[in-house]
Design a protein around this motif. Structure first.
Motif, PDB file in Angstrom:
ATOM      1  N   VAL A   1      64.042  14.488 -41.109  1.00 26.06           N
ATOM      2  CA  VAL A   1      65.227  15.339 -41.148  1.00 26.06           C
ATOM      3  C   VAL A   1      66.378  14.554 -40.528  1.00 26.06           C
ATOM      4  CG1 VAL A   1      66.243  17.548 -40.453  1.00 26.06           C
ATOM      5  CG2 VAL A   1      63.798  17.419 -40.980  1.00 26.06           C
ATOM      6  N   GLN A   2      67.470  14.494 -41.262  1.00 27.33           N
ATOM      7  CA  GLN A   2      68.633  13.742 -40.804  1.00 27.33           C
ATOM      8  C   GLN A   2      69.862  14.631 -40.876  1.00 27.33           C
ATOM      9  OE1 GLN A   2      67.949  10.583 -43.770  1.00 27.33           O
ATOM     10  NE2 GLN A   2      68.119   9.123 -42.009  1.00 27.33           N
ATOM     11  N   THR A   3      70.735  14.414 -39.888  1.00 32.50           N
ATOM     12  CA  THR A   3      71.992  15.147 -39.886  1.00 32.50           C
ATOM     13  C   THR A   3      72.921  14.555 -40.915  1.00 32.50           C
ATOM     14  OG1 THR A   3      72.903  13.730 -38.170  1.00 32.50           O
ATOM     15  CG2 THR A   3      71.691  15.678 -37.436  1.00 32.50           C
ATOM     16  N   ALA A   4      74.076  15.150 -41.020  1.00 36.64           N
ATOM     17  CA  ALA A   4      75.022  14.663 -42.023  1.00 36.64           C
ATOM     18  C   ALA A   4      75.489  13.258 -41.735  1.00 36.64           C
ATOM     19  CB  ALA A   4      76.227  15.631 -42.094  1.00 36.64           C
ATOM     20  N   ASP A   5      75.531  12.851 -40.480  1.00 35.53           N
ATOM     21  CA  ASP A   5      75.990  11.487 -40.161  1.00 35.53           C
ATOM     22  C   ASP A   5      74.851  10.480 -40.153  1.00 35.53           C
ATOM     23  OD1 ASP A   5      74.646  12.382 -37.979  1.00 35.53           O
ATOM     24  OD2 ASP A   5      76.301  12.063 -36.542  1.00 35.53           O
ATOM     25  N   GLY A   6      73.627  10.843 -40.589  1.00 36.35           N
ATOM     26  CA  GLY A   6      72.510   9.924 -40.742  1.00 36.35           C
ATOM     27  C   GLY A   6      71.577   9.867 -39.575  1.00 36.35           C
ATOM     28  N   HIS A   7      71.876  10.565 -38.470  1.00 39.77           N
ATOM     29  CA  HIS A   7      70.956  10.548 -37.336  1.00 39.77           C
ATOM     30  C   HIS A   7      69.735  11.390 -37.634  1.00 39.77           C
ATOM     31  CE1 HIS A   7      74.669   9.242 -35.322  1.00 39.77           C
ATOM     32  NE2 HIS A   7      73.802   8.591 -34.457  1.00 39.77           N
ATOM     33  N   VAL A   8      68.589  10.845 -37.224  1.00 37.82           N
ATOM     34  CA  VAL A   8      67.336  11.576 -37.418  1.00 37.82           C
ATOM     35  C   VAL A   8      67.282  12.707 -36.410  1.00 37.82           C
ATOM     36  CG1 VAL A   8      64.817  11.439 -37.369  1.00 37.82           C
ATOM     37  CG2 VAL A   8      66.170   9.525 -38.309  1.00 37.82           C
ATOM     38  N   LEU A   9      66.982  13.827 -36.886  1.00 36.01           N
ATOM     39  CA  LEU A   9      66.898  15.022 -36.031  1.00 36.01           C
ATOM     40  C   LEU A   9      65.459  15.227 -35.639  1.00 36.01           C
ATOM     41  CD1 LEU A   9      68.590  17.423 -34.843  1.00 36.01           C
ATOM     42  CD2 LEU A   9      67.983  18.739 -36.881  1.00 36.01           C
ATOM     43  N   ASP A  10      65.207  15.088 -34.313  1.00 36.41           N
ATOM     44  CA  ASP A  10      63.829  15.232 -33.868  1.00 36.41           C
ATOM     45  C   ASP A  10      63.666  16.399 -32.894  1.00 36.41           C
ATOM     46  OD1 ASP A  10      65.249  14.200 -31.802  1.00 36.41           O
ATOM     47  OD2 ASP A  10      63.947  12.461 -31.393  1.00 36.41           O
TER      48      ASP A  10
ATOM     49  N   ALA B   1      70.127  21.085 -33.478  1.00 34.35           N
ATOM     50  CA  ALA B   1      70.750  21.514 -34.738  1.00 34.35           C
ATOM     51  C   ALA B   1      71.655  22.705 -34.473  1.00 34.35           C
ATOM     52  CB  ALA B   1      69.685  21.826 -35.763  1.00 34.35           C
ATOM     53  N   SER B   2      72.763  22.730 -35.127  1.00 35.50           N
ATOM     54  CA  SER B   2      73.708  23.834 -35.005  1.00 35.50           C
ATOM     55  C   SER B   2      73.566  24.754 -36.201  1.00 35.50           C
ATOM     56  CB  SER B   2      75.152  23.309 -34.942  1.00 35.50           C
ATOM     57  OG  SER B   2      75.303  22.417 -33.854  1.00 35.50           O
ATOM     58  N   MET B   3      73.916  25.943 -35.976  1.00 37.57           N
ATOM     59  CA  MET B   3      73.805  26.926 -37.060  1.00 37.57           C
ATOM     60  C   MET B   3      74.791  26.533 -38.147  1.00 37.57           C
ATOM     61  SD  MET B   3      71.499  29.043 -36.198  1.00 37.57           S
ATOM     62  CE  MET B   3      71.819  30.423 -37.349  1.00 37.57           C
ATOM     63  N   GLY B   4      74.295  26.586 -39.362  1.00 41.96           N
ATOM     64  CA  GLY B   4      75.097  26.267 -40.540  1.00 41.96           C
ATOM     65  C   GLY B   4      75.260  24.788 -40.786  1.00 41.96           C
TER      66      GLY B   4
ATOM     67  N   SER C   1      69.610  16.721 -44.295  1.00 38.77           N
ATOM     68  CA  SER C   1      68.872  16.177 -45.449  1.00 38.77           C
ATOM     69  C   SER C   1      67.433  15.956 -45.021  1.00 38.77           C
ATOM     70  CB  SER C   1      69.492  14.857 -45.917  1.00 38.77           C
ATOM     71  OG  SER C   1      69.326  13.886 -44.941  1.00 38.77           O
ATOM     72  N   ILE C   2      66.537  16.346 -45.853  1.00 42.02           N
ATOM     73  CA  ILE C   2      65.098  16.247 -45.552  1.00 42.02           C
ATOM     74  C   ILE C   2      64.493  15.300 -46.577  1.00 42.02           C
ATOM     75  CG2 ILE C   2      62.945  17.513 -45.318  1.00 42.02           C
ATOM     76  CD1 ILE C   2      64.660  20.018 -44.755  1.00 42.02           C
ATOM     77  N   THR C   3      63.968  14.147 -46.035  1.00 39.44           N
ATOM     78  CA  THR C   3      63.340  13.143 -46.912  1.00 39.44           C
ATOM     79  C   THR C   3      61.855  13.399 -46.941  1.00 39.44           C
ATOM     80  OG1 THR C   3      65.035  11.538 -46.363  1.00 39.44           O
ATOM     81  CG2 THR C   3      63.028  10.689 -47.350  1.00 39.44           C
TER      82      THR C   3
END
Length: 444
Positions: free
Chosen positions: A398-407, A412-415, A419-421
């Motif tokens: 899972v990556q945020t809009a700026d490409g950082h992997v969300l772990d 994560a913020s609402m709304g 992107s989920i690879t």
């Protein structure tokens, strides 16, 4: 008076000379008894005179005689001869001795002063007077010999006989200066032998007295004249054999000095092998005889031709051998496989190249194989550690809009768009809430 011979020995019979036998010898009783009685018509025969000399000398008593030995010959054991010279005057006499005398005289040498005991005798056949000796004793060195010896020492001390002053003879003389007596046998010996050996030689001949008071000055003048003659290459001073006193002129100091000072080479040929004079020491070369001088001064034309022939033959043999060696070398080159089949020259190099290529191929194959195995190992390691491997096992990134992997869901913020690879493909989602009441909307 008795004459010591018989009538029959001399052919004198009792016949009286007649017209028919006018040439026959007269009988003894018709010959004059005394010398004063002889006439031109009635002379004494030679045999009678000789016998009278013999009988008269035979009555002389034995005596001791003193003199200097100028010539001695004791080679035979049965008889020997000596020429004895007066100590002060130029007078000599012949001395003869037999076995006992020869044994005593063998130790004596030329130049010694001696006293000899003996008795005079006339040899009838030649009417020759001799002194028959039976004893000989040494008195001392002869005055003449002593004078020459003193002169020799003096000139030697001045360096006139030194070897370093000797001038070498020319190998091929063109002109020879010859000093000799007029019409002497020595002149003929030199010229004849030189012409036999080397006919191309010319002569300049100076005739001189070779004994007596005139000898030294004439020899000196002849040496200087030939030395100044530009035609002359070498000088020969020649004289035949003789007694010690006959050769004394060639031991004169002026002769010796002129010889030593001569600018051209001088060969002395005085007397025989046993004779010696001071000129022999000053000359550049001594020859035993005039004939020997001719042999030493010029080469032998036959020997020179033989030397040339031998050299020519050796040169031809060497040239033939050299040419033969070169021909064999060329034939060897022509028959070499490299010339008959030039491709053979490349065969060893081709084999070398082929071997190098083969070794290079083997080496490159091993390098490539080793590199491939390394790549495979690295690929396997990379594959095992890559995110894709995680995705392949059913996980997602899972990556945020700026490409950082969300772990962490709390980040994560609402709304927020995410992107989920997945193993295959990628999903876009929007955060609706967290687990336990919140949910993520994938947006279809």
């Amino acid at each position: 008076m008795q004459y010591g011979y018989q009538e029959a020995n001399y052919g004198y019979g009792s016949a009286v000379a007649t017209p028919s036998n006018a040439g026959a010898p007269k009988p003894l009783d018709q010959l004059p008894r005394l010398a004063r009685d002889t006439t031109a018509e009635n002379p004494w025969p030679v045999s009678v005179v000789s016998q009278k000399y013999h009988d008269a000398v035979e009555r002389w008593p034995a005596s001791w005689v003193e003199g200097q030995i100028v010539e001695i010959n004791m080679r035979r054991s049965t008889s020997g001869y000596i020429t004895l010279r007066d100590n002060t005057q130029d007078i000599s006499m012949s001395v003869m001795g037999f076995r006992n005398f020869v044994a005593m005289a063998r130790e004596f040498k030329q130049g010694e002063r001696v006293v000899i005991h003996g008795k005079p005798e006339v040899w009838v056949k030649a009417t020759r007077l001799s002194f028959i000796a039976d004893d000989i004793r040494r008195v001392g060195a002869g005055d003449l010999k002593a004078q020459i010896d003193e002169l020799r020492k003096k000139l030697k001390g001045e360096g006139l006989f030194d070897a370093e002053n000797k001038i070498p003879l020319p190998e091929f003389p063109r002109c020879i200066g010859l000093i000799c007596a007029p019409q002497a046998r020595a002149e003929g010996d030199v010229i004849t032998n030189v012409n036999l050996r080397w006919p191309a030689v010319d002569f300049v001949i100076e005739h001189v007295h070779v004994q007596g008071a005139q000898c030294p000055p004439e020899v000196v003048q002849a040496i200087r004249k030939l030395d100044d003659d530009p035609r002359v290459d070498v000088i020969i001073v020649a004289r035949g054999g003789g007694s010690f006193e006959d050769l004394i002129g060639f031991s004169d100091e002026n002769v010796v000095r002129a010889t030593a000072a001569c600018r051209k080479p001088i060969v002395s040929a005085i007397g025989h092998e046993d004779d010696w004079t001071l000129i022999d020491l000053a000359a550049d070369l001594r020859a035993s005889t005039p004939t020997d001088a001719a042999k030493k001064v010029v080469p032998d034309v036959r020997e020179q031709w033989q030397l040339i022939t031998n050299a020519w033959q050796r040169m031809n043999l060497r040239m033939d051998a050299l040419v033969g060696n070169e021909q064999r070398l060329i034939e060897g080159y022509a028959n070499r496989p490299s010339l008959t089949n030039p491709s053979t020259m490349l065969e060893p190099h081709q084999r070398l190249v082929d071997d190098a290529v083969q070794r290079m191929r083997y080496g490159l194959t091993r390098i490539i194989d080793d590199a491939g195995m390394t790549v495979e190992k690295l690929h396997a390691s990379l594959t095992a550690m890559s995110p894709q491997a995680t995705l392949n096992r059913g996980y997602a990134v899972v990556q945020t809009a700026d490409g950082h992997v969300l772990d962490n869901a709390a980040d994560a913020s609402m709304g927020e768009q995410l992107s989920i690879t997945l193993h295959h493909g990628t999903l876009l989602a929007e955060v609706k809430g967290q687990a336990g009441g919140n949910h993520i909307d994938t947006g279809d």
